[in-house]
Design a protein around this motif. Structure first.
Motif, PDB file in Angstrom:
ATOM      1  N   LEU A 195       0.822  -1.214   0.000  1.00 17.83           N
ATOM      2  CA  LEU A 195       0.000   0.000   0.000  1.00 17.83           C
ATOM      3  C   LEU A 195       0.858   1.267   0.000  1.00 17.83           C
ATOM      4  O   LEU A 195       0.330   2.363   0.178  1.00 17.83           O
ATOM      5  N   PRO A 206      -0.084   3.708  -3.089  1.00 18.97           N
ATOM      6  CA  PRO A 206      -1.376   4.383  -2.855  1.00 18.97           C
ATOM      7  C   PRO A 206      -1.305   5.444  -1.756  1.00 18.97           C
ATOM      8  O   PRO A 206      -1.913   6.509  -1.883  1.00 18.97           O
ATOM      9  N   LEU A 233       1.736   0.619 -11.855  1.00 19.79           N
ATOM     10  CA  LEU A 233       1.441   0.871 -10.454  1.00 19.79           C
ATOM     11  C   LEU A 233       1.778   2.300 -10.057  1.00 19.79           C
ATOM     12  O   LEU A 233       1.020   2.950  -9.316  1.00 19.79           O
ATOM     13  N   ARG A 289      -0.814   4.743 -11.872  1.00 18.39           N
ATOM     14  CA  ARG A 289      -2.169   4.619 -11.340  1.00 18.39           C
ATOM     15  C   ARG A 289      -2.238   5.058  -9.879  1.00 18.39           C
ATOM     16  O   ARG A 289      -3.093   5.860  -9.492  1.00 18.39           O
ATOM     17  N   ASN A 290      -1.349   4.514  -9.046  1.00 17.30           N
ATOM     18  CA  ASN A 290      -1.455   4.728  -7.599  1.00 17.30           C
ATOM     19  C   ASN A 290      -0.977   6.098  -7.151  1.00 17.30           C
ATOM     20  O   ASN A 290      -1.501   6.646  -6.178  1.00 17.30           O
ATOM     21  N   ASP A 296      -5.232   7.782  -9.667  1.00 16.61           N
ATOM     22  CA  ASP A 296      -6.420   7.148  -9.087  1.00 16.61           C
ATOM     23  C   ASP A 296      -7.077   7.899  -7.938  1.00 16.61           C
ATOM     24  O   ASP A 296      -8.233   7.625  -7.623  1.00 16.61           O
ATOM     25  N   HIS A 297      -6.382   8.832  -7.306  1.00 18.77           N
ATOM     26  CA  HIS A 297      -6.929   9.433  -6.089  1.00 18.77           C
ATOM     27  C   HIS A 297      -7.769  10.679  -6.345  1.00 18.77           C
ATOM     28  O   HIS A 297      -8.405  11.184  -5.430  1.00 18.77           O
TER      29      HIS A 297
END
Length: 402
Positions: free
Chosen positions: A159, A162, A217, A220-221, A225-226
């Motif tokens: 994680l 993210p 990754l 996106r992360n 994505d947020h």
């Protein structure tokens, strides 16, 4: 991006940094030298720095962020605390590899912690130029290996990225586009992202699968994505794609958003519709270039079906239908002969009829979905066809009247 931030900064006078055995700060500690700054501490000025740090341990990250706004001097004290080993251990939580975190309250709490941490850093560094803010923040976050591009040994179960993305999104929310450009350039320089992307787009697909996964990754992360607003995600996606030719842009889009293994299945019933949606979101230049290449390759029938689904997406998403008509008008000019243009327009009319019959057939045969998806698609298509032809009539009447 969002509203512009005031860029007229009050600079701290240059003084020699005072180093002690207890702390090491990115900023100079001027409290002992400036009585005026010392007075802004209020009742805290009677406390030794160590006691102030102990008090901070009992405050939540959100409360520390609020406290940092009291004065520049208090903010400097908090920055000094962040730079200490005890402050860093407390604030930079690193339990990213707990397999029980995914999809649980613990995951939400961890992401919320880094959202609050991003707000704390945003407030503490408010008076600094963007370049200095980024350097300081990188100096603190570089202690976390899972925030780095390829340091994590198990990226799919981690994680870290993210949380880094949540931190970055909170930090840059409200920054203007020029500042966000600098953020992206700083990240690219830090991670050598452009060179890594060049490696995957210039080699055969799958020849660097681990690197492709890392790029997916990270993009996106950390970058995409947020964001809650689609325009913000589009800004960062544009930064990723803009330096590359269209064929490489398509490759990057597939790496970032496509299936990750042969077992992943893209639902068949929305494949062509999703192609149309992706073209619309990619902007006029990419959409026209793609469609013009299809016209040049003699794919008039395939292109006509795409026009139908462009109209369907515009109807569903409440976009202006005249955009589809004008795009079709531009594509018509690619055909050199009048007979080819006439044949293409006939193919568009036939495509509307064919797609309508394809959607109507399962309904007539009694194949109904529980959510009536097929019926709703037909409903939207008929409205799309009516609005499409209405815009064609408007365009024709305006041309004839002028």
């Amino acid at each position: 991006m969002a509203s512009k931030v005031n860029t007229s900064y009050t600079l701290i006078p240059n003084q020699k940094c005072k180093r002690t055995n207890h702390q090491s700060s990115y900023f100079c500690n001027t409290l002992d030298l400036d009585p005026q700054l010392l007075s802004t501490l209020g009742n805290f000025k009677v406390l030794p720095l160590e006691i102030f740090h102990i008090i901070l341990r009992y405050l939540s990250v959100k409360d520390i962020g609020m406290l940092s706004m009291v004065s520049k001097t208090v903010s400097q004290h908090i920055i000094n605390y962040i730079s200490t080993s005890s402050g860093s251990r407390r604030l930079l939580i690193q339990n990213f590899h707990d397999l029980d975190l995914s999809g649980t309250k613990e995951e939400s709490r961890l992401l919320e912690h880094y959202r609050a941490l991003g707000l704390l850093f945003k407030r503490c560094t408010l008076l600094l130029p963007t370049k200095d803010r980024l350097k300081y923040i990188h100096k603190i976050l570089s202690e976390v290996s899972c925030f780095k591009f390829s340091s994590c040994s198990a990226p799919l179960q981690c994680l870290g990225l993210p949380c880094y993305g949540m931190f970055l999104q909170t930090l840059t929310a409200g920054w203007d586009e020029l500042e966000c450009h600098r953020v992206y350039n700083f990240l690219c320089e830090l991670t050598n992202l452009s060179r890594k992307m060049q490696t995957v787009v210039c080699n055969k697909p799958g020849s660097a699968r681990k690197l492709e996964l890392r790029i997916r990754l990270f993009c996106r992360n950390v970058l995409l994505d947020h964001w809650t607003q689609r325009s913000d995600s589009a800004f960062w996606l544009t930064r990723i794609l803009k330096p590359w030719p269209m064929v490489n842009q398509a490759r990057l889009l597939y790496i970032i958003f496509g299936p990750t293994s042969p077992q992943d299945v893209v639902p068949r019933e929305w494949l062509l519709e999703n192609n149309a949606r992706l073209l619309i979101l990619s902007g006029n230049n990419i959409c026209f270039t793609f469609m013009a290449s299809k016209a040049g390759e003699g794919g008039a029938i395939e292109l006509a079906r795409l026009i139908v689904f462009l109209a369907l997406v515009c109807e569903k998403e409440l976009y202006c239908m005249d955009w589809t008509v004008r795009m079709m008008q531009k594509v018509c000019k690619v055909f050199s002969a009048a007979a080819e243009r006439k044949s293409f327009l006939q193919s568009v009319a036939n495509a509307f009829a064919c797609v309508t019959m394809e959607m109507l057939q399962p309904i007539m045969s009694g194949e109904r979905d529980d959510d009536d998806r097929g019926f709703l698609n037909l409903f939207h298509l008929l409205h799309a066809q009516a609005n499409f032809h209405k815009e064609v009539l408007y365009l024709t009447m305006n041309a004839s009247s002028s």
